[in-house]
Design a protein around this motif. Structure first.
Motif, PDB file in Angstrom:
ATOM      1  N   ILE A  15     -34.486  -1.808  36.059  1.00 39.49           N
ATOM      2  CA  ILE A  15     -35.849  -1.285  36.154  1.00 39.49           C
ATOM      3  C   ILE A  15     -35.920  -0.166  37.187  1.00 39.49           C
ATOM      4  CG2 ILE A  15     -38.192  -1.878  36.895  1.00 39.49           C
ATOM      5  CD1 ILE A  15     -37.702  -4.656  35.552  1.00 39.49           C
ATOM      6  N   GLY A  16     -35.234  -0.338  38.313  1.00 44.80           N
ATOM      7  CA  GLY A  16     -35.163   0.729  39.302  1.00 44.80           C
ATOM      8  C   GLY A  16     -34.467   1.962  38.753  1.00 44.80           C
ATOM      9  N   LEU A  17     -33.400   1.758  37.986  1.00 43.03           N
ATOM     10  CA  LEU A  17     -32.691   2.875  37.362  1.00 43.03           C
ATOM     11  C   LEU A  17     -33.615   3.624  36.404  1.00 43.03           C
ATOM     12  CD1 LEU A  17     -29.978   4.361  36.792  1.00 43.03           C
ATOM     13  CD2 LEU A  17     -29.589   2.678  34.965  1.00 43.03           C
ATOM     14  N   THR A  18     -34.424   2.895  35.666  1.00 50.86           N
ATOM     15  CA  THR A  18     -35.373   3.511  34.741  1.00 50.86           C
ATOM     16  C   THR A  18     -36.284   4.487  35.469  1.00 50.86           C
ATOM     17  OG1 THR A  18     -35.368   1.578  33.276  1.00 50.86           O
ATOM     18  CG2 THR A  18     -37.282   3.038  33.153  1.00 50.86           C
ATOM     19  N   ARG A  19     -36.858   4.041  36.561  1.00 52.48           N
ATOM     20  CA  ARG A  19     -37.796   4.889  37.310  1.00 52.48           C
ATOM     21  C   ARG A  19     -37.090   6.098  37.907  1.00 52.48           C
ATOM     22  NH1 ARG A  19     -40.198  -0.621  39.682  1.00 52.48           N
ATOM     23  NH2 ARG A  19     -41.909  -0.944  38.199  1.00 52.48           N
ATOM     24  N   GLN A  20     -35.895   5.878  38.431  1.00 55.11           N
ATOM     25  CA  GLN A  20     -35.154   6.974  39.042  1.00 55.11           C
ATOM     26  C   GLN A  20     -34.777   8.042  38.007  1.00 55.11           C
ATOM     27  OE1 GLN A  20     -34.728   7.016  42.394  1.00 55.11           O
ATOM     28  NE2 GLN A  20     -33.948   9.101  42.205  1.00 55.11           N
ATOM     29  N   LEU A  21     -34.252   7.603  36.870  1.00 52.29           N
ATOM     30  CA  LEU A  21     -33.844   8.563  35.844  1.00 52.29           C
ATOM     31  C   LEU A  21     -35.040   9.279  35.226  1.00 52.29           C
ATOM     32  CD1 LEU A  21     -30.926   6.752  33.966  1.00 52.29           C
ATOM     33  CD2 LEU A  21     -30.804   8.456  35.798  1.00 52.29           C
ATOM     34  N   ALA A  22     -36.175   8.615  35.160  1.00 50.89           N
ATOM     35  CA  ALA A  22     -37.370   9.267  34.628  1.00 50.89           C
ATOM     36  C   ALA A  22     -37.702  10.510  35.448  1.00 50.89           C
ATOM     37  CB  ALA A  22     -38.548   8.297  34.623  1.00 50.89           C
ATOM     38  N   HIS A  23     -37.570  10.413  36.761  1.00 45.88           N
ATOM     39  CA  HIS A  23     -37.873  11.558  37.625  1.00 45.88           C
ATOM     40  C   HIS A  23     -36.756  12.592  37.584  1.00 45.88           C
ATOM     41  CE1 HIS A  23     -41.660  10.549  39.695  1.00 45.88           C
ATOM     42  NE2 HIS A  23     -41.341   9.322  39.308  1.00 45.88           N
ATOM     43  N   GLU A  24     -35.520  12.141  37.501  1.00 40.97           N
ATOM     44  CA  GLU A  24     -34.411  13.092  37.465  1.00 40.97           C
ATOM     45  C   GLU A  24     -34.384  13.898  36.170  1.00 40.97           C
ATOM     46  OE1 GLU A  24     -29.510  13.129  37.471  1.00 40.97           O
ATOM     47  OE2 GLU A  24     -30.570  11.441  38.379  1.00 40.97           O
ATOM     48  N   LEU A  25     -34.688  13.266  35.052  1.00 35.81           N
ATOM     49  CA  LEU A  25     -34.509  13.897  33.747  1.00 35.81           C
ATOM     50  C   LEU A  25     -35.783  14.472  33.149  1.00 35.81           C
ATOM     51  CD1 LEU A  25     -32.096  11.254  32.165  1.00 35.81           C
ATOM     52  CD2 LEU A  25     -31.499  13.401  33.319  1.00 35.81           C
ATOM     53  N   GLY A  26     -36.911  14.214  33.764  1.00 41.07           N
ATOM     54  CA  GLY A  26     -38.185  14.634  33.192  1.00 41.07           C
ATOM     55  C   GLY A  26     -38.323  16.133  32.985  1.00 41.07           C
ATOM     56  N   ALA A  27     -37.697  16.921  33.834  1.00 43.11           N
ATOM     57  CA  ALA A  27     -37.812  18.379  33.721  1.00 43.11           C
ATOM     58  C   ALA A  27     -37.226  18.907  32.413  1.00 43.11           C
ATOM     59  CB  ALA A  27     -37.121  19.045  34.908  1.00 43.11           C
ATOM     60  N   TRP A  28     -36.405  18.110  31.752  1.00 42.58           N
ATOM     61  CA  TRP A  28     -35.800  18.507  30.473  1.00 42.58           C
ATOM     62  C   TRP A  28     -36.499  17.827  29.294  1.00 42.58           C
ATOM     63  CZ3 TRP A  28     -32.977  17.852  34.916  1.00 42.58           C
ATOM     64  CH2 TRP A  28     -32.222  18.969  35.337  1.00 42.58           C
ATOM     65  N   ASN A  29     -37.714  17.330  29.511  1.00 39.34           N
ATOM     66  CA  ASN A  29     -38.475  16.665  28.450  1.00 39.34           C
ATOM     67  C   ASN A  29     -37.760  15.405  27.952  1.00 39.34           C
ATOM     68  OD1 ASN A  29     -40.718  16.393  26.684  1.00 39.34           O
ATOM     69  ND2 ASN A  29     -39.578  17.385  25.027  1.00 39.34           N
ATOM     70  N   ILE A  30     -37.113  14.719  28.878  1.00 36.91           N
ATOM     71  CA  ILE A  30     -36.450  13.443  28.576  1.00 36.91           C
ATOM     72  C   ILE A  30     -37.273  12.339  29.230  1.00 36.91           C
ATOM     73  CG2 ILE A  30     -34.355  12.064  28.825  1.00 36.91           C
ATOM     74  CD1 ILE A  30     -32.854  14.785  29.226  1.00 36.91           C
ATOM     75  N   THR A  31     -37.755  11.411  28.445  1.00 37.14           N
ATOM     76  CA  THR A  31     -38.492  10.275  28.991  1.00 37.14           C
ATOM     77  C   THR A  31     -37.564   9.072  29.112  1.00 37.14           C
ATOM     78  OG1 THR A  31     -39.266   9.404  26.864  1.00 37.14           O
ATOM     79  CG2 THR A  31     -40.619  11.105  27.921  1.00 37.14           C
ATOM     80  N   VAL A  32     -37.821   8.257  30.112  1.00 32.30           N
ATOM     81  CA  VAL A  32     -37.036   7.040  30.347  1.00 32.30           C
ATOM     82  C   VAL A  32     -38.013   5.908  30.613  1.00 32.30           C
ATOM     83  CG1 VAL A  32     -35.125   6.000  31.612  1.00 32.30           C
ATOM     84  CG2 VAL A  32     -35.266   8.495  31.428  1.00 32.30           C
ATOM     85  N   ASN A  33     -37.988   4.907  29.759  1.00 31.88           N
ATOM     86  CA  ASN A  33     -38.915   3.788  29.882  1.00 31.88           C
ATOM     87  C   ASN A  33     -38.186   2.462  29.702  1.00 31.88           C
ATOM     88  OD1 ASN A  33     -41.725   4.983  30.179  1.00 31.88           O
ATOM     89  ND2 ASN A  33     -40.991   6.108  28.378  1.00 31.88           N
ATOM     90  N   ASN A  34     -38.905   1.383  29.951  1.00 37.89           N
ATOM     91  CA  ASN A  34     -38.281   0.068  29.992  1.00 37.89           C
ATOM     92  C   ASN A  34     -39.162  -0.967  29.303  1.00 37.89           C
ATOM     93  OD1 ASN A  34     -37.378  -2.575  31.250  1.00 37.89           O
ATOM     94  ND2 ASN A  34     -35.951  -1.187  32.240  1.00 37.89           N
ATOM     95  N   VAL A  35     -38.545  -1.800  28.489  1.00 32.76           N
ATOM     96  CA  VAL A  35     -39.223  -2.935  27.865  1.00 32.76           C
ATOM     97  C   VAL A  35     -38.691  -4.204  28.518  1.00 32.76           C
ATOM     98  CG1 VAL A  35     -39.685  -4.191  25.734  1.00 32.76           C
ATOM     99  CG2 VAL A  35     -39.437  -1.695  25.679  1.00 32.76           C
ATOM    100  N   ALA A  36     -39.597  -5.043  28.990  1.00 28.60           N
ATOM    101  CA  ALA A  36     -39.215  -6.300  29.634  1.00 28.60           C
ATOM    102  C   ALA A  36     -39.666  -7.468  28.756  1.00 28.60           C
ATOM    103  CB  ALA A  36     -39.840  -6.408  31.027  1.00 28.60           C
TER     104      ALA A  36
END
Length: 251
Positions: free
Chosen positions: A164-185
């Protein structure tokens, strides 16, 4: 809501049964070309037999080099991965035990598939997604990552929380390229041999207590998890990133 993935290339890990199979078939039925990955060859064959446009790959997601080779092979055929679903995970046959009984191997094996594997797969697809300025990464964690493991497995709860922490981190790192990162629990779903054993081990009293703690008073099914993955992967979620949604019947 009409969700269509015609022309999209999708990777689903842990696709030999349960959530992964339901997710792979849901994308395939909506027009995607699906690359279903797992270490379970027989299960992969069953998944492929149930849907069109499903290609299978034997893959241990905890092997970084293998993840890189898979993506390189897909791209060599002229495709770029549009959607990655990191579903591979689980407890690898372990049961809850006191902390002093957990070996280094026990601990690490669960991290390899649940957390390192998600990182390695995201790392492999990120360059291609950046080039096309589009991508969807959906990680499948667990209610254990938001609370505690029902089975008391320390590594599982820790690895899913890390994911879940990785999800949030990658969302911010990759967002500038129109890449979304989300998580289903997901909550507890009887979806594979492991969860069937866990359900049986609860006994009638434990099963009743589990259901009583769910707002809807019933268990879900793998298609419930697949539905949320489809939403995150769709254009309807184009401005949604870094989010964790519990699909658990309400707690």
């Amino acid at each position: 809501m009409n969700i269509d993935f015609a022309g999209k290339t999708v990777i689903v890990t842990g696709a030999a049964h349960g959530f992964g199979r339901a997710i792979a078939l849901a994308f395939a039925s909506r027009g995607a070309t699906v690359h279903a990955c797992d270490v379970n060859e027989a299960g992969l064959a069953e998944t492929a037999a149930l849907g069109e446009n499903v290609r299978t790959h034997l893959l241990d997601v905890g092997d970084r080099s293998a993840a890189q080779r898979l993506i390189a092979g897909i791209e060599a055929e002229g495709a770029t991965v549009d959607i990655l679903v990191n579903n591979a995970g689980g407890v690898r046959g372990q049961v809850g035990r006191p902390i002093e009984e957990i070996s280094e191997e026990d601990w690490q094996s669960i991290f390899d598939v649940n957390l390192s594997g998600a990182f390695f797969m995201a790392q492999a697809v990120a360059p291609g997604m950046k080039r096309q300025k589009y991508g969807r990464i959906i990680n499948i964690s667990s209610g254990a990552g938001l609370g505690i493991s029902l089975t008391g497995i320390q590594a599982y709860a820790s690895a899913k929380a890390g994911q879940i922490g990785l999800t949030r981190q990658l969302a911010h790192e990759l967002g500038a390229w129109n890449i979304t990162v989300n998580n289903v629990a997901p909550g507890f779903v009887r979806s594979n041999p492991t969860t069937e054993r866990q359900w049986d081990a609860m006994g009638e009293d434990g099963q009743a207590k589990l259901l009583q703690n769910i707002a809807l008073k019933r268990l879900g099914v793998p298609d419930d998890i697949a539905a949320m993955v489809l939403f995150f992967a769709s254009d309807f979620a184009g401005w949604v990133s870094g989010q964790v949604i519990s699909v658990d019947g309400g707690k």
